[in-house]
Write a protein that holds these residues in place. Structure first.
Motif, short mmCIF file in Angstrom:
data_model
loop_
_atom_site.label_atom_id
_atom_site.label_comp_id
_atom_site.label_asym_id
_atom_site.label_seq_id
_atom_site.Cartn_x
_atom_site.Cartn_y
_atom_site.Cartn_z
N SER A 177 46.55 40.13 51.41
CA SER A 177 47.69 39.64 51.52
C SER A 177 47.83 38.92 51.69
CB SER A 177 47.74 39.52 53.59
OG SER A 177 47.83 40.62 54.13
N ARG A 178 45.76 38.24 50.94
CA ARG A 178 45.84 36.46 50.60
C ARG A 178 46.24 36.71 48.61
NH1 ARG A 178 39.46 36.63 50.01
NH2 ARG A 178 38.45 36.68 52.03
N ALA A 179 46.43 38.14 47.98
CA ALA A 179 47.00 38.15 46.91
C ALA A 179 48.90 38.33 46.81
CB ALA A 179 45.96 39.66 46.25
N VAL A 180 49.55 38.87 48.02
CA VAL A 180 50.27 38.39 48.02
C VAL A 180 51.00 37.21 47.94
CG1 VAL A 180 52.34 39.37 49.69
CG2 VAL A 180 50.81 40.82 49.25
N ILE A 181 50.88 36.55 49.10
CA ILE A 181 50.83 35.01 49.19
C ILE A 181 50.43 34.94 48.31
CG2 ILE A 181 50.12 32.53 50.46
CD1 ILE A 181 49.42 34.85 52.69
N SER A 182 49.52 34.54 46.76
CA SER A 182 49.01 33.48 45.70
C SER A 182 50.56 33.63 44.60
CB SER A 182 47.55 33.99 45.42
OG SER A 182 46.92 34.01 46.04
N LEU A 240 43.61 52.51 37.75
CA LEU A 240 43.53 51.12 38.10
C LEU A 240 42.25 50.29 37.11
CD1 LEU A 240 42.49 50.38 41.36
CD2 LEU A 240 39.66 50.83 40.65
N VAL A 241 42.90 48.52 37.17
CA VAL A 241 41.55 47.80 36.66
C VAL A 241 41.23 46.76 37.21
CG1 VAL A 241 41.99 45.74 35.28
CG2 VAL A 241 44.13 47.27 35.24
N THR A 242 41.12 46.50 38.75
CA THR A 242 40.88 45.69 39.18
C THR A 242 40.40 46.44 40.96
OG1 THR A 242 39.41 43.84 40.04
CG2 THR A 242 40.91 43.79 39.41
N ASN A 243 39.94 46.54 41.64
CA ASN A 243 39.76 46.16 43.07
C ASN A 243 39.18 45.25 43.77
OD1 ASN A 243 36.95 46.81 42.73
ND2 ASN A 243 37.34 48.69 44.40
N ASP A 244 39.04 43.83 42.75
CA ASP A 244 37.78 42.95 43.26
C ASP A 244 38.55 41.57 44.18
OD1 ASP A 244 35.92 40.78 43.39
OD2 ASP A 244 34.95 40.66 41.47
N TYR A 245 38.55 42.27 45.51
CA TYR A 245 39.86 41.00 45.66
C TYR A 245 39.59 40.20 46.00
CZ TYR A 245 36.59 41.07 50.10
OH TYR A 245 35.07 40.52 50.24
N ARG A 246 38.12 39.14 45.80
CA ARG A 246 37.78 37.49 45.71
C ARG A 246 38.49 37.41 44.13
NH1 ARG A 246 32.24 35.85 48.80
NH2 ARG A 246 31.95 37.66 50.20
N GLN A 247 38.05 37.90 42.97
CA GLN A 247 39.10 37.16 41.96
C GLN A 247 40.07 36.87 41.70
OE1 GLN A 247 35.97 36.54 40.46
NE2 GLN A 247 38.02 35.12 38.50
N ILE A 248 40.55 38.54 41.98
CA ILE A 248 42.29 38.59 41.61
C ILE A 248 43.27 37.57 41.44
CG2 ILE A 248 43.88 40.02 42.90
CD1 ILE A 248 42.51 41.85 42.93
N THR A 249 42.33 36.84 43.19
CA THR A 249 43.56 34.83 43.67
C THR A 249 42.66 34.49 42.80
OG1 THR A 249 42.16 35.33 45.59
CG2 THR A 249 44.18 36.79 46.19
N LEU A 250 41.84 33.82 42.35
CA LEU A 250 41.37 33.28 41.88
C LEU A 250 42.28 33.07 40.45
CD1 LEU A 250 37.63 32.80 43.13
CD2 LEU A 250 39.47 32.05 43.84
N ASP A 251 42.40 34.46 39.62
CA ASP A 251 42.51 34.65 38.92
C ASP A 251 43.89 34.46 38.45
OD1 ASP A 251 39.86 35.34 37.20
OD2 ASP A 251 39.94 37.25 37.31
N LEU A 252 45.04 35.02 39.76
CA LEU A 252 46.14 34.57 39.89
C LEU A 252 46.48 33.18 39.60
CD1 LEU A 252 47.68 37.26 42.60
CD2 LEU A 252 47.39 37.13 40.11
N ALA A 253 46.00 31.92 39.94
CA ALA A 253 45.66 30.33 40.47
C ALA A 253 45.20 30.27 39.14
CB ALA A 253 44.83 29.88 41.32
#
Length: 341
Positions: free
Chosen positions: A53-58, A128-141
């Protein structure tokens, strides 16, 4: 769990969250083999999962809907992993797969940690590219900034990163992961240690939020997203299902007002599906709830009541603007939304 929501190592006394195995990054220079490219990647999530959900919101706050497409899995997995049974023909319409593990299998075999969300999949290869949930949102930002909408907020401002990282680590250890450590504990002492840590940290966060509207001050950041996704699940599942029951969120005036403030902010509450959340936790975690009975409550109408946090001032989006309407096809079904009383 393998990073985000997936397989959980709870068959022993202390819950352990295994690290994300696939940690490639999508970058502007493509140094890991995955360049930023509009339309190339698909974000696979479950609306039940706080990490996804973090990634969905970001993605929504930043206006990346056209740049990165969204796949929403059924909230109830089976032993073959996350399923695309919400889509016609029980297949993801873009990737053409029935189960998320198919994208994992195209990337590697014998991978540890199971199949988790969020997951970013390369559409051309289906891998699959990544399942790194911490880094995914930081990279989106950050690395996806060229594709942000006009007026997108700065979710990971450089001047605040050192303090933000500390705040987010405390929230992760004691709250985001702490509720799982309490819920999956199989020894009384481990449960009590985790549960005490959850509420100690929540009380400290309430003290911080009593004097400022958001965790980092006057504007929304990644830190608020990470805390929100746990708080929004607190009374519906963590209080009862995970036995984090010293008090309900609705009994803490500061945190209850704070989370309603965020919920009523475009990009937050319009991504939350309480039906998916409750069905996932109560039906999938059979070690905790073997009957798979899903509770009727709590009443959701209070999520829409006034929060009065605007009295603290602040500008939710900084110099930016709220996101527009939810794109067609991504709306939360009525069954998962609160309705006015």
């Amino acid at each position: 769990m393998s990073g985000g929501e997936g397989n959980t190592e709870y068959g022993r006394k202390k819950f352990t969250r295994s690290p994300s195995h696939f940690t490639d990054r999508i970058t502007a220079d493509g140094r890991d083999g995955w360049p930023v490219e509009e339309g190339r990647y698909r974000l696979v999530v479950s609306r039940a999962c706080p990490w996804a959900s973090r990634a969905v919101i970001s993605r929504r706050l930043l206006g990346l809907e056209n740049a990165v497409s969204l796949a929403i899995a059924d909230p109830v997995q089976d032993d073959r992993s996350w399923r695309f049974t919400l889509d016609p023909g029980d297949r993801d319409p873009v990737l053409g797969i029935r189960f998320l593990h198919e994208a994992y299998d195209r990337r590697a075999t014998g991978y540890p940690g199971g199949v988790s969300v969020p997951a970013v999949v390369d559409v051309p290869s289906g891998a699959l590219v990544t399942n790194d949930y911490r880094q995914i949102t930081l990279d989106l930002a950050t690395v996806w900034s060229a594709h942000h909408r006009e007026g997108a907020p700065e979710l990971y401002p450089e001047a605040l990163r050192a303090e933000m990282d500390e705040v987010m680590e405390d929230v992760h250890r004691d709250v985001n992961n702490g509720v799982y450590r309490a819920g999956f504990a199989t020894a009384q002492a481990d449960y009590e240690e985790a549960c005490a840590g959850v509420f100690d940290r929540l009380e400290r966060l309430a003290e911080r939020l009593e004097r400022q509207r958001y965790l980092m001050g006057d504007t929304i950041t990644e830190a608020d997203i990470r805390l929100f996704t746990t708080l929004v699940r607190f009374d519906p599942v963590y209080h009862g299902h995970f036995k984090c029951n010293r008090w309900k969120l609705t009994e803490n005036p500061v945190l209850w007002a704070y989370v309603r403030d965020l919920f009523q902010t475009p990009g937050f509450g319009d991504t939350v599906d309480f039906d998916h959340i409750k069905r996932h936790y109560y039906m999938v975690h059979t070690g905790i709830n073997p009957t798979r009975v899903v509770p009727m409550g709590p009443d959701l109408s209070a999520w829409l009541t006034p929060h009065h946090r605007e009295q603290l001032g602040g500008r939710p989006f900084g110099d930016g603007t709220p996101p527009g309407p939810v794109p067609p096809g991504e709306e939360v079904p009525e069954a998962g939304r609160p309705r006015p009383s």
